[in-house]
Design a protein around this motif. Structure first.
Motif, short mmCIF file in Angstrom:
data_model
loop_
_atom_site.label_atom_id
_atom_site.label_comp_id
_atom_site.label_asym_id
_atom_site.label_seq_id
_atom_site.Cartn_x
_atom_site.Cartn_y
_atom_site.Cartn_z
N GLY A 203 0.80 -1.22 0.00
CA GLY A 203 0.00 0.00 0.00
C GLY A 203 0.83 1.27 0.00
N ARG A 204 1.93 1.27 0.73
CA ARG A 204 2.73 2.48 0.83
C ARG A 204 3.46 2.80 -0.47
NH1 ARG A 204 7.87 2.91 1.34
NH2 ARG A 204 9.26 1.11 1.45
N ARG A 205 3.58 1.81 -1.35
CA ARG A 205 4.26 2.03 -2.63
C ARG A 205 3.29 2.26 -3.78
NH1 ARG A 205 8.52 -2.54 -4.01
NH2 ARG A 205 8.80 -1.09 -5.75
N LEU A 206 2.00 2.31 -3.49
CA LEU A 206 1.01 2.29 -4.55
C LEU A 206 1.17 3.46 -5.54
CD1 LEU A 206 -1.42 0.86 -5.77
CD2 LEU A 206 -2.89 2.25 -4.28
N GLY A 207 1.33 4.67 -5.04
CA GLY A 207 1.46 5.82 -5.92
C GLY A 207 2.66 5.69 -6.85
N GLU A 208 3.77 5.28 -6.30
CA GLU A 208 5.00 5.09 -7.08
C GLU A 208 4.81 4.01 -8.15
OE1 GLU A 208 8.51 1.96 -6.09
OE2 GLU A 208 7.80 3.20 -4.43
N VAL A 209 4.17 2.90 -7.76
CA VAL A 209 3.99 1.79 -8.70
C VAL A 209 3.01 2.16 -9.80
CG1 VAL A 209 3.10 -0.57 -8.92
CG2 VAL A 209 4.65 0.01 -7.04
N VAL A 210 1.93 2.84 -9.46
CA VAL A 210 0.97 3.25 -10.48
C VAL A 210 1.62 4.17 -11.50
CG1 VAL A 210 -1.16 4.55 -10.90
CG2 VAL A 210 -1.06 2.90 -9.03
N ALA A 211 2.42 5.12 -11.03
CA ALA A 211 3.10 6.03 -11.96
C ALA A 211 4.05 5.27 -12.88
CB ALA A 211 3.86 7.09 -11.18
N ALA A 212 4.74 4.28 -12.34
CA ALA A 212 5.67 3.49 -13.16
C ALA A 212 4.91 2.65 -14.18
CB ALA A 212 6.52 2.60 -12.25
N ILE A 213 3.75 2.12 -13.78
CA ILE A 213 2.93 1.34 -14.71
C ILE A 213 2.43 2.22 -15.85
CG2 ILE A 213 0.70 0.16 -14.95
CD1 ILE A 213 1.18 -0.98 -12.12
#
Length: 237
Positions: A203-213
């Motif tokens: 959950g804490r990485r969600l924003g970072e991962v969505v942007a990378a996707i």
């Protein structure tokens, strides 16, 4: 958290999802309890609100609810990975014995299964867009093309096999983005399509991962447009 609806929508768009992302929050007790009916116990005493904890993932696409240990208890493997029972207790249950007898798994793998660090009082599930706070884990059900984009976005993502529920632990306690090919046990119980794979995102990485996707997906689209145009020369000839 105000970002959850936007992040959910971005995930759906970037990965072309047909199932909504699900938020999983350990120790979450604010939502109503899951309203399942327990069937008669099996010979070894197992019963629960659903056949296995992974079935909650499917229900959570439509509503938010809280579960407790007894709700998960029909599946000893999931109860073990999620911290509700220990290895000694799991080993006494008939469902584990059946998996070993079938040759689906060998007894020596159980001590190495990832298990949540802190046994939860409860686990809350629900659509990501409805989550009020940052969840511990976000579960995404996607197709192979989505996994292609995800692995380009997160090169260090882990790709795991059975049991499928192990990816929840890897995301929660190991800060790993983890993809599962699924497992026969979970697919039979959830009715998940043969073409579906699952991914757990911390959950804490969600924003970072969505942007990378999103970035990886944009690059995929450019390359796909080039490839279509290039392939058209062969159709024309």
């Amino acid at each position: 958290m105000d970002d959850n609806p936007a992040l959910a929508d971005r995930l759906v768009a970037a990965l072309r999802l047909t199932a909504v992302p699900v938020a999983v929050t350990f120790h979450g007790t604010g939502a109503p309890p899951f309203d399942g009916t327990y069937p008669a116990p099996a010979d070894d005493g197992r019963t629960g609100a659903v056949p296995a904890g992974c079935v909650f993932w499917m229900h959570a696409e439509n509503r938010t609810f809280t579960t407790r240990a007894d709700d998960h208890a029909n599946c000893s493997v999931g109860s073990l990975t999620h911290g509700f029972i220990d290895l000694e207790a799991a080993a006494t249950h008939h469902d584990v014995a059946s998996l070993v007898e079938a040759g689906w798994v060998s007894p020596d793998v159980f001590p190495d299964l990832p298990v949540v660090v802190d046994a939860p009082e409860a686990i809350a599930y629900g659509p990501l867009r409805d989550a009020q706070d940052q969840p511990d884990v976000v579960l995404v059900r996607m197709d192979a093309a989505g996994v292609m984009t995800l692995l380009a976005a997160v090169p260090d993502a882990r790709v795991e096999g059975k049991p499928q529920c192990r990816i929840v632990v890897l995301a929660k306690d190991h800060d790993a983005v983890a993809v599962s090919a699924g497992c026969a046990l979970s697919r039979a119980r959830t009715g998940m399509a043969a073409s579906d794979l699952t991914c757990a995102i911390p959950g804490r990485r969600l924003g970072e991962v969505v942007a990378a996707i999103e970035a990886a997906g944009a690059a995929d689209a450019i390359v796909a447009d080039y490839a279509h145009a290039d392939a058209a020369r062969f159709v024309a000839s």
